[in-house]
Scaffold this motif. Structure first.
Motif, PDB file in Angstrom:
ATOM      1  N   ARG B  25       5.958 -32.263  15.411  1.00  0.00           N
ATOM      2  CA  ARG B  25       4.824 -32.170  14.496  1.00  0.00           C
ATOM      3  C   ARG B  25       5.369 -31.928  13.094  1.00  0.00           C
ATOM      4  O   ARG B  25       6.308 -31.164  12.909  1.00  0.00           O
ATOM      5  CB  ARG B  25       3.904 -31.002  14.876  1.00  0.00           C
ATOM      6  CG  ARG B  25       3.158 -31.180  16.180  1.00  0.00           C
ATOM      7  CD  ARG B  25       1.988 -32.171  16.037  1.00  0.00           C
ATOM      8  NE  ARG B  25       1.211 -32.280  17.250  1.00  0.00           N
ATOM      9  CZ  ARG B  25       1.534 -33.046  18.287  1.00  0.00           C
ATOM     10  NH1 ARG B  25       2.630 -33.777  18.245  1.00  0.00           N
ATOM     11  NH2 ARG B  25       0.765 -33.096  19.363  1.00  0.00           N
ATOM     12  N   SER B  26       4.753 -32.577  12.124  1.00  0.00           N
ATOM     13  CA  SER B  26       5.179 -32.413  10.732  1.00  0.00           C
ATOM     14  C   SER B  26       3.977 -32.087   9.871  1.00  0.00           C
ATOM     15  O   SER B  26       2.853 -32.496  10.178  1.00  0.00           O
ATOM     16  CB  SER B  26       5.837 -33.698  10.212  1.00  0.00           C
ATOM     17  OG  SER B  26       7.027 -33.946  10.900  1.00  0.00           O
ATOM     18  N   ILE B  29       2.893 -29.202   2.758  1.00  0.00           N
ATOM     19  CA  ILE B  29       1.999 -28.260   2.072  1.00  0.00           C
ATOM     20  C   ILE B  29       2.530 -27.978   0.668  1.00  0.00           C
ATOM     21  O   ILE B  29       3.724 -28.180   0.394  1.00  0.00           O
ATOM     22  CB  ILE B  29       1.860 -26.921   2.840  1.00  0.00           C
ATOM     23  CG1 ILE B  29       3.231 -26.231   2.959  1.00  0.00           C
ATOM     24  CG2 ILE B  29       1.260 -27.127   4.199  1.00  0.00           C
ATOM     25  CD1 ILE B  29       3.139 -24.808   3.484  1.00  0.00           C
ATOM     26  N   PHE B  30       1.670 -27.514  -0.207  1.00  0.00           N
ATOM     27  CA  PHE B  30       2.082 -27.038  -1.527  1.00  0.00           C
ATOM     28  C   PHE B  30       2.026 -25.515  -1.498  1.00  0.00           C
ATOM     29  O   PHE B  30       0.985 -24.933  -1.208  1.00  0.00           O
ATOM     30  CB  PHE B  30       1.165 -27.585  -2.620  1.00  0.00           C
ATOM     31  CG  PHE B  30       1.465 -29.000  -3.003  1.00  0.00           C
ATOM     32  CD1 PHE B  30       2.359 -29.288  -4.031  1.00  0.00           C
ATOM     33  CD2 PHE B  30       0.900 -30.054  -2.312  1.00  0.00           C
ATOM     34  CE1 PHE B  30       2.653 -30.596  -4.369  1.00  0.00           C
ATOM     35  CE2 PHE B  30       1.185 -31.368  -2.639  1.00  0.00           C
ATOM     36  CZ  PHE B  30       2.061 -31.638  -3.675  1.00  0.00           C
ATOM     37  N   ALA B  31       3.154 -24.892  -1.770  1.00  0.00           N
ATOM     38  CA  ALA B  31       3.219 -23.431  -1.812  1.00  0.00           C
ATOM     39  C   ALA B  31       4.411 -23.034  -2.659  1.00  0.00           C
ATOM     40  O   ALA B  31       5.346 -23.821  -2.841  1.00  0.00           O
ATOM     41  CB  ALA B  31       3.359 -22.849  -0.408  1.00  0.00           C
ATOM     42  N   MET B  32       4.407 -21.825  -3.172  1.00  0.00           N
ATOM     43  CA  MET B  32       5.494 -21.293  -3.985  1.00  0.00           C
ATOM     44  C   MET B  32       5.886 -22.265  -5.107  1.00  0.00           C
ATOM     45  O   MET B  32       7.059 -22.469  -5.392  1.00  0.00           O
ATOM     46  CB  MET B  32       6.701 -20.956  -3.100  1.00  0.00           C
ATOM     47  CG  MET B  32       6.363 -19.962  -1.999  1.00  0.00           C
ATOM     48  SD  MET B  32       7.711 -19.593  -0.859  1.00  0.00           S
ATOM     49  CE  MET B  32       8.554 -18.335  -1.783  1.00  0.00           C
ATOM     50  N   ASP B  33       4.880 -22.878  -5.694  1.00  0.00           N
ATOM     51  CA  ASP B  33       5.062 -23.781  -6.832  1.00  0.00           C
ATOM     52  C   ASP B  33       5.936 -24.990  -6.488  1.00  0.00           C
ATOM     53  O   ASP B  33       6.664 -25.505  -7.335  1.00  0.00           O
ATOM     54  CB  ASP B  33       5.669 -23.012  -8.012  1.00  0.00           C
ATOM     55  CG  ASP B  33       5.502 -23.769  -9.321  1.00  0.00           C
ATOM     56  OD1 ASP B  33       4.558 -24.567  -9.414  1.00  0.00           O
ATOM     57  OD2 ASP B  33       6.334 -23.568 -10.235  1.00  0.00           O
ATOM     58  N   THR B  34       5.881 -25.420  -5.231  1.00  0.00           N
ATOM     59  CA  THR B  34       6.643 -26.608  -4.862  1.00  0.00           C
ATOM     60  C   THR B  34       5.993 -27.272  -3.653  1.00  0.00           C
ATOM     61  O   THR B  34       5.017 -26.765  -3.098  1.00  0.00           O
ATOM     62  CB  THR B  34       8.116 -26.238  -4.565  1.00  0.00           C
ATOM     63  OG1 THR B  34       8.889 -27.434  -4.512  1.00  0.00           O
ATOM     64  CG2 THR B  34       8.258 -25.482  -3.256  1.00  0.00           C
ATOM     65  N   VAL B  35       6.548 -28.431  -3.257  1.00  0.00           N
ATOM     66  CA  VAL B  35       6.027 -29.113  -2.076  1.00  0.00           C
ATOM     67  C   VAL B  35       6.982 -28.844  -0.917  1.00  0.00           C
ATOM     68  O   VAL B  35       8.194 -28.815  -1.088  1.00  0.00           O
ATOM     69  CB  VAL B  35       5.864 -30.631  -2.352  1.00  0.00           C
ATOM     70  CG1 VAL B  35       7.192 -31.297  -2.655  1.00  0.00           C
ATOM     71  CG2 VAL B  35       5.197 -31.322  -1.197  1.00  0.00           C
ATOM     72  N   MET B  36       6.401 -28.615   0.258  1.00  0.00           N
ATOM     73  CA  MET B  36       7.205 -28.229   1.416  1.00  0.00           C
ATOM     74  C   MET B  36       6.908 -29.152   2.597  1.00  0.00           C
ATOM     75  O   MET B  36       5.751 -29.383   2.927  1.00  0.00           O
ATOM     76  CB  MET B  36       6.880 -26.788   1.820  1.00  0.00           C
ATOM     77  CG  MET B  36       7.156 -25.774   0.721  1.00  0.00           C
ATOM     78  SD  MET B  36       6.768 -24.115   1.273  1.00  0.00           S
ATOM     79  CE  MET B  36       7.530 -23.148  -0.041  1.00  0.00           C
ATOM     80  N   ASP B  37       7.970 -29.651   3.222  1.00  0.00           N
ATOM     81  CA  ASP B  37       7.833 -30.456   4.445  1.00  0.00           C
ATOM     82  C   ASP B  37       8.357 -29.647   5.621  1.00  0.00           C
ATOM     83  O   ASP B  37       9.506 -29.196   5.595  1.00  0.00           O
ATOM     84  CB  ASP B  37       8.648 -31.755   4.325  1.00  0.00           C
ATOM     85  CG  ASP B  37       8.070 -32.683   3.289  1.00  0.00           C
ATOM     86  OD1 ASP B  37       6.839 -32.814   3.245  1.00  0.00           O
ATOM     87  OD2 ASP B  37       8.850 -33.275   2.518  1.00  0.00           O
ATOM     88  N   LEU B  38       7.527 -29.477   6.630  1.00  0.00           N
ATOM     89  CA  LEU B  38       7.892 -28.692   7.805  1.00  0.00           C
ATOM     90  C   LEU B  38       7.859 -29.612   9.022  1.00  0.00           C
ATOM     91  O   LEU B  38       6.872 -30.314   9.232  1.00  0.00           O
ATOM     92  CB  LEU B  38       6.904 -27.542   8.022  1.00  0.00           C
ATOM     93  CG  LEU B  38       6.349 -26.826   6.777  1.00  0.00           C
ATOM     94  CD1 LEU B  38       5.252 -25.839   7.186  1.00  0.00           C
ATOM     95  CD2 LEU B  38       7.464 -26.097   6.049  1.00  0.00           C
ATOM     96  N   THR B  39       8.928 -29.614   9.810  1.00  0.00           N
ATOM     97  CA  THR B  39       8.964 -30.418  11.034  1.00  0.00           C
ATOM     98  C   THR B  39       9.455 -29.545  12.181  1.00  0.00           C
ATOM     99  O   THR B  39      10.531 -28.948  12.083  1.00  0.00           O
ATOM    100  CB  THR B  39       9.899 -31.636  10.884  1.00  0.00           C
ATOM    101  OG1 THR B  39       9.516 -32.377   9.719  1.00  0.00           O
ATOM    102  CG2 THR B  39       9.801 -32.549  12.096  1.00  0.00           C
ATOM    103  N   ALA B  40       8.667 -29.470  13.227  1.00  0.00           N
ATOM    104  CA  ALA B  40       9.028 -28.661  14.394  1.00  0.00           C
ATOM    105  C   ALA B  40       9.077 -29.564  15.626  1.00  0.00           C
ATOM    106  O   ALA B  40       8.288 -30.507  15.741  1.00  0.00           O
ATOM    107  CB  ALA B  40       8.003 -27.545  14.603  1.00  0.00           C
ATOM    108  N   TYR B  41      10.025 -29.294  16.506  1.00  0.00           N
ATOM    109  CA  TYR B  41      10.188 -30.095  17.726  1.00  0.00           C
ATOM    110  C   TYR B  41       9.987 -29.217  18.947  1.00  0.00           C
ATOM    111  O   TYR B  41      10.341 -28.038  18.939  1.00  0.00           O
ATOM    112  CB  TYR B  41      11.589 -30.717  17.772  1.00  0.00           C
ATOM    113  CG  TYR B  41      11.867 -31.679  16.646  1.00  0.00           C
ATOM    114  CD1 TYR B  41      11.591 -33.043  16.786  1.00  0.00           C
ATOM    115  CD2 TYR B  41      12.403 -31.232  15.441  1.00  0.00           C
ATOM    116  CE1 TYR B  41      11.844 -33.927  15.751  1.00  0.00           C
ATOM    117  CE2 TYR B  41      12.662 -32.108  14.403  1.00  0.00           C
ATOM    118  CZ  TYR B  41      12.378 -33.458  14.563  1.00  0.00           C
ATOM    119  OH  TYR B  41      12.625 -34.326  13.538  1.00  0.00           O
TER     120      TYR B  41
END
Lengths: 124, 342
Positions: B25-26, B29-41
Motif C-alpha cells: 500500500r502506498s 501526504i503533505f506534512a512537515m512542509d514537504t511531500v511524503m511518500d509512504l510504502t508498506a509491504y
C-alpha cells in the motif's frame, strides 16, 4: 482403466508458451503506456496519457496555480505562480518513479505505467 | 478431453500464482512542509500506513516551530522576552532536543538548533525571500548560539534563542515511523519524507533497496547506493533557493555567518541506520565543507557519506565500497580510515 501421464509433451509446450505470454503481458515495461497522475493536497485530480499532448491548467493550494504540459511523451510544468519555481525548472518526466512537486501549491505530478526507474527512491 | 481439463486447471493455477506478490500500500501526504511518500509491504500494510500518517501528524504538532501550540512554539514564544526562560515541554521533545544539542556540540556548531531567526530573516519560512542587510546579519549572529540552550528535565532553558528542529525533524519522524512499523510486524517498507529516504528491512523479494542520489546540476541521478535498514539523507543547495540581482541564495545557512553556507559543497548524502543522525549530519557536513567533513568522518566512522563539490569532485567513504554505482562518466575517490599514526 486408462493410465495416462499427468501432461503430454504437447500440453507442456502449450502451457509454457501461455505462461510466457502471460508473463510478457504482465511485466512488459510500459505495456499500457505511461500516464501523468496529478494531485493537489494528496487528492487525485486527474490522469493524462503521455502519448496525448495537452495543457492542463491547475489551481493549487494557497492561491498558487500552474499548467501541466504533456508533450513528446513526457510531462512538465509551465506558468507556475509559486515563489521558488522549482516545479517549473524541473526537467520533463516520463518514467515511473519520477515526480515533479510544487510544494507551495501542494501539487504533485507523478508517472505511472511507464518504464521504471532503476532505483526504488530518490534522495535529495 | 481430460487432458484439456488438466491444462485448464494448470492455467488457472498459473494465473492465480502470477497475482501472488507481497501486498503493498502506498500513500502520498503533505506534512512537515514537504511531500511524503509512504510504502508498506505485507498483510498489515494498510494498518501501517494509517499508523504512519497519524504518527507524522503527531510529531509535526509536537515539534513544528511554526505550529501554534507545539512545544517548540511555546519555547520560542517564551524566548521573546530575551532573558532567561524555562519552558516546560513533553518528555519526547526534551529528549529530542537533548540529542540535537549533543549533535550541535559534536559538530562544533556546524549544526545549530538556534538558527531560527536567521532562517526567518532570509524568508525561508514564509517564502517572502529577501537578503538581510549586513548589520542585520551581525545582529543575527549574536542570537544564534546553541550553547545558550539547555534541557533540564522536561524544561527547555533559553536566553533569548529561538529554536528550529528543521534539520532533524524529518529524520526523527522517519525513525519513529519505522520503529512503529516494526512493532506492527512489518519487515519491508520505504519512506520518502521530502527526499529523506528511510528503508525498513529489505525489499519484499529479499534484495537490497536501490536508492538514487539526485544530481545537484540537473534532474538526473548522481549515483545509486544499495542497502537494507538504512536512512539516506541528502542536503543540497538546489533544494530551496531564490535569486536576487543575479545571485542565487540557498537555504542551508552557516550558523557562523547566518548566511548561505559557502563551503564548496554542492550536495552531501549521509547513509546510516538512524534517520535523525543522517538528517543532522547532512546539514552539518554541508556547512563544514569537504575537508572538515572528511576529518569529522575520520573521528566518528559510524556513518557513510557521498560528498559532491561545486567543482564536480565526488568522494565517498569506504563503507560504501561495492554498494555505490556512479553515473556514466563520473569518477569518485574513496576515503578510507586512517589508522593511528598514519
Amino acid at each position: 482403466m486408462e493410465n495416462r501421464r499427468f501432461m503430454t509433451p504437447r500440453e507442456g509446450v502449450c502451457l509454457v508458451l501461455l505462461a510466457a505470454g502471460l508473463a510478457l503481458w504482465l511485466f512488459w515495461p510500459g505495456r499500457t503506456g505511461g500516464q501523468a497522475v496529478l494531485t493537489r493536497s494528496g487528492e487525485e485530480l486527474g490522469r493524462y496519457a503521455l502519448n496525448a499532448p495537452q495543457r492542463v491548467p491547475v489551481q493549487g493550494a494557497n492561491g498558487f496555480s500552474l499548467t501541466l504540459v504533456v508533450e513528446g511523451g513526457a510531462a512538465h510544468v509551465e506558468d507556475s505562480t509559486c515563489p521558488d519555481l522549482i516545479c517549473q525548472r524541473h526537467a520533463p518526466i516520463s518514467r515511473t518513479g519520477e515526480a515533479i512537486i510544487c510544494l507551495p501549491g501542494q501539487v504533485t505530478v507523478t508517472i505511472e505505467g511507464g518504464d521504471r526507474l532503476e532505483q526504488d527512491a530518490l534522495s535529495g | 478431453m481430460r487432458g484439456v481439463k488438466r491444462l485448464g486447471c494448470l492455467l488457472l493455477c498459473a494465473a492465480l500464482l502470477s497475482g501472488c506478490g507481497t501486498p503493498s500500500r502506498s500513500e502520498t501526504i503533505f506534512a512537515m512542509d514537504t511531500v511524503m511518500d509512504l510504502t508498506a509491504y505485507g498483510p498489515h500494510a494498510q494498518d501501517a500506513l494509517e499508523a504512519a500518517t497519524a504518527e507524522l501528524s503527531r510529531i509535526e504538532a509536537l515539534i513544528s516551530a511554526q505550529r501554534e501550540g507545539s512545544d517548540l512554539f511555546s519555547v520560542n514564544a517564551a524566548a521573546q522576552s530575551g532573558g532567561e526562560a524555562a519552558t516546560p515541554v513533553t518528555e519526547e521533545t526534551a529528549a529530542l532536543l537533548a540529542r540535537t544539542l549533543a549533535l550541535c556540540a559534536d559538530t562544533d556548531g556546524a549544526l545549530d538548533v538556534t538558527i531560527y531567526p536567521a532562517v526567518e530573516a532570509w524568508g525561508f519560512y514564509s517564502g517572502d525571500y529577501r537578503v538581510p542587510a549586513a548589520s542585520d546579519l551581525e545582529a543575527l549572529r549574536a542570537q544564534v548560539d546553541y550553547r545558550q540552550v539547555a534541557v533540564d528535565g522536561t524544561s527547555v532553558v533559553t536566553h533569548g534563542q529561538k529554536l528550529d528542529l528543521g534539520a532533524v525533524g524529518k529524520g526523527y519522524a522517519a525513525d519513529q515511523v519505522t520503529a512503529l512499523w516494526r512493532e506492527l510486524g512489518l519487515t519491508s517498507g520505504l519512506l520518502n519524507l521530502g527526499g529523506n529516504i528511510q528503508c525498513l528491512g529489505a525489499k519484499p523479494d529479499g534484495s537490497d533497496w536501490v536508492i538514487g542520489v539526485r544530481d545537484p546540476a540537473g534532474e538526473g541521478t548522481l549515483c545509486t547506493v544499495t542497502g537494507q535498514d538504512m536512512a539516506v539523507v541528502t542536503s543540497g543547495a538546489y533544494q530551496r533557493n531564490f535569486t536576487q540581482d543575479g545571485v542565487t541564495y540557498h537555504h542551508i545557512l552557516d550558523p557562523a555567518t547566518c548566511a548561505p553556507a559557502e563551503s564548496g559543497a554542492a550536495s552531501v548524502t549521509v547513509i546510516g541506520p538512524s534517520g535523525l543522525i543522517c538528517d543532522a549530519l547532512s546539514t552539518a557536513l554541508f556547512v563544514m565543507g569537504p575537508d572538515r567533513a572528511s576529518d569529522y568522518w575520520q573521528q566518528r566512522q559510524d556513518f557513510d557519506m557521498i560528498y559532491y563539490t561545486q567543482d564536480g569532485d565526488l568522494f565517498y567513504t569506504s563503507g560504501l565500497e561495492g554498494r555505490l554505482t556512479l553515473r556514466d562518466g563520473l569518477e569518485g575517490q574513496m576515503l578510507t580510515w586512517k589508522t593511528a599514526g598514519s
